[in-house]
Design an enzyme around this catalytic site. Structure first.
Site, PDB file in Angstrom:
ATOM      1  N   TRP A   1       0.835  -1.195   0.000  1.00 46.33           N
ATOM      2  CA  TRP A   1       0.000   0.000   0.000  1.00 46.33           C
ATOM      3  C   TRP A   1       0.870   1.246   0.000  1.00 46.33           C
ATOM      4  O   TRP A   1       2.071   1.182   0.271  1.00 46.33           O
ATOM      5  CB  TRP A   1      -1.009   0.010   1.142  1.00 46.33           C
ATOM      6  CG  TRP A   1      -0.477  -0.159   2.561  1.00 46.33           C
ATOM      7  CD1 TRP A   1       0.796  -0.423   2.967  1.00 46.33           C
ATOM      8  CD2 TRP A   1      -1.245  -0.057   3.760  1.00 46.33           C
ATOM      9  NE1 TRP A   1       0.882  -0.502   4.331  1.00 46.33           N
ATOM     10  CE2 TRP A   1      -0.367  -0.278   4.849  1.00 46.33           C
ATOM     11  CE3 TRP A   1      -2.571   0.202   4.030  1.00 46.33           C
ATOM     12  CZ2 TRP A   1      -0.785  -0.242   6.178  1.00 46.33           C
ATOM     13  CZ3 TRP A   1      -2.978   0.232   5.359  1.00 46.33           C
ATOM     14  CH2 TRP A   1      -2.101   0.009   6.411  1.00 46.33           C
TER      15      TRP A   1
ATOM     16  N   HIS B   1     -16.812  24.641  -5.133  1.00 45.23           N
ATOM     17  CA  HIS B   1     -15.542  24.895  -5.812  1.00 45.23           C
ATOM     18  C   HIS B   1     -15.437  26.340  -6.276  1.00 45.23           C
ATOM     19  O   HIS B   1     -14.335  26.871  -6.398  1.00 45.23           O
ATOM     20  CB  HIS B   1     -15.417  23.932  -7.002  1.00 45.23           C
ATOM     21  CG  HIS B   1     -14.215  24.140  -7.855  1.00 45.23           C
ATOM     22  ND1 HIS B   1     -12.959  24.333  -7.334  1.00 45.23           N
ATOM     23  CD2 HIS B   1     -14.079  24.186  -9.219  1.00 45.23           C
ATOM     24  CE1 HIS B   1     -12.094  24.478  -8.334  1.00 45.23           C
ATOM     25  NE2 HIS B   1     -12.752  24.408  -9.479  1.00 45.23           N
TER      26      HIS B   1
ATOM     27  N   HIS C   1      -8.955  18.295  -7.762  1.00 50.15           N
ATOM     28  CA  HIS C   1      -9.317  18.529  -9.161  1.00 50.15           C
ATOM     29  C   HIS C   1      -8.203  18.009 -10.071  1.00 50.15           C
ATOM     30  O   HIS C   1      -7.599  18.761 -10.844  1.00 50.15           O
ATOM     31  CB  HIS C   1      -9.609  20.015  -9.383  1.00 50.15           C
ATOM     32  CG  HIS C   1     -10.712  20.519  -8.515  1.00 50.15           C
ATOM     33  ND1 HIS C   1     -12.038  20.548  -8.910  1.00 50.15           N
ATOM     34  CD2 HIS C   1     -10.698  20.964  -7.230  1.00 50.15           C
ATOM     35  CE1 HIS C   1     -12.776  21.007  -7.922  1.00 50.15           C
ATOM     36  NE2 HIS C   1     -11.993  21.264  -6.891  1.00 50.15           N
TER      37      HIS C   1
END
Length: 259
Positions: free
Chosen positions: A63, A81, A71
Site C-alpha cells: 500500500w 468549488h 481537481h
C-alpha cells in the site's frame, strides 16, 4: 423502479445487451493537471509514497500514501468549488440520486478539429434539441470534442500558447442557458476544465464555473470514450469520493449503454 426493472437490468448486464463503458482517464503521476499563472496556487500532480510492498514493512501486503489534488484527472466539481456556489453543496452533500442520470452527448468533434478554440453556443444546444429532443431534467450534458486524443500528452492537452490555453468549451451564453433554462444535473467535458481555455477573458470570467456551479449544476472533466456513447439513451454513473468539505474529487465515471 420496480424489482422487475432491476432484475431486467441485471439480466441485460449479464447477457451483454447492456454494456458498461468506462469514461474515466487512467490516473497516474503523468496525468496532466491545470496550470494557473502566477500568483495563483497550483494543484500538484499525483504523488505517491510507498508504505510497504510485501517486505519487512508489511510482509503480506502492499500500500501507498497518495498526495492528490481534488481537481486532478477525471474529476467532479462540487458547487463550493466556485465563489458563486460557495453556499452550496460540498462533495459529501451531493444527493446520490443526482450522481446517476441520463447522458446527452453533444458532438462537436469535427468543429474542434478545425478550430481548437471552438465555443459551444446556445444555437448549438437548440439545434441539438430540434434533432434529438429536449434535454431531460436531471441529465448530464456531455460535450464531446475529440480532445481526449491529447490526454496522455500534457503539452498538447493543456495547449498553452502565447495568449494562454487554447481549448474548446462553452461560451458564456450557453452556460447561462443551461443554468437557467434547463434542469441538468451536470456538464461534462474531455478537457482539463469545464471552461474553454480562453474563458478567463469572458464576461463573467470562467462562465461554466460561475453559472453552472452557482446554480448547483455539477462539473465533470477529463472524460474518455464519449465516442462509445449514443447521443441519447445511455445512463451515467458518477462516483466521486464522499469527501467532507470537498470542493471536488477524482471520480470513476461509467455509462450503461445498450449494445
Amino acid at each position: 423502479m420496480s424489482a422487475t426493472t432491476i432484475a431486467a437490468l441485471i439480466d441485460a448486464l449479464g447477457d451483454a445487451s447492456v454494456q458498461v463503458v468506462d469514461l474515466t482517464q487512467p490516473l497516474s503521476e503523468r496525468t496532466p493537471v491545470i496550470q494557473l499563472p502566477e500568483p495563483f496556487a497550483n494543484t500538484p500532480p499525483l504523488r505517491r509514497r510507498e508504505l510497504s510492498r510485501y517486505d519487512d514493512r508489511g510482509p503480506m501486503w502492499a500500500w501507498s500514501v497518495l498526495e492528490i489534488g481534488e481537481h486532478t484527472g477525471t474529476h467532479f466539481d462540487a458547487p463550493i468549488h466556485w465563489i458563486s456556489g460557495r453556499d452550496g453543496e460540498d462533495v459529501a452533500s451531493v444527493p446520490p440520486s443526482k450522481l446517476v442520470g441520463p447522458a446527452v452527448v453533444v458532438d462537436k468533434t469535427a468543429e474542434v478539429q478545425r478550430d481548437p478554440s471552438y465555443l459551444l453556443t446556445v444555437a448549438d444546444l437548440q439545434h441539438h434539441e430540434r434533432e434529438h429532443g429536449r434535454i431531460p431534467d436531471g441529465a448530464w450534458l456531455l460535450f464531446r470534442t475529440g480532445w481526449e486524443r491529447h490526454a496522455h500528452d500534457a503539452e498538447a492537452f493543456l495547449n498553452v500558447g502565447e495568449n494562454g490555453p487554447v481549448t474548446p468549451g462553452p461560451d458564456a451564453a450557453a452556460t447561462r442557458w443551461l443554468a437557467e433554462e434547463r434542469a441538468v444535473a451536470g456538464f461534462g467535458v474531455e478537457t482539463v476544465g469545464t471552461d474553454a481555455g480562453a474563458a478567463g477573458g469572458f464576461d463573467p470570467p470562467f462562465p461554466a464555473h460561475n453559472h453552472l456551479l452557482g446554480a448547483g449544476v455539477y462539473g465533470l472533466t477529463q472524460l474518455a470514450n464519449l465516442g462509445e456513447l449514443p447521443v441519447t439513451g445511455a445512463l451515467l454513473v458518477v462516483a466521486p469520493l464522499r469527501l467532507v468539505d470537498g470542493t471536488g474529487s477524482p471520480a470513476r465515471v461509467l455509462a450503461l449503454v445498450p449494445a
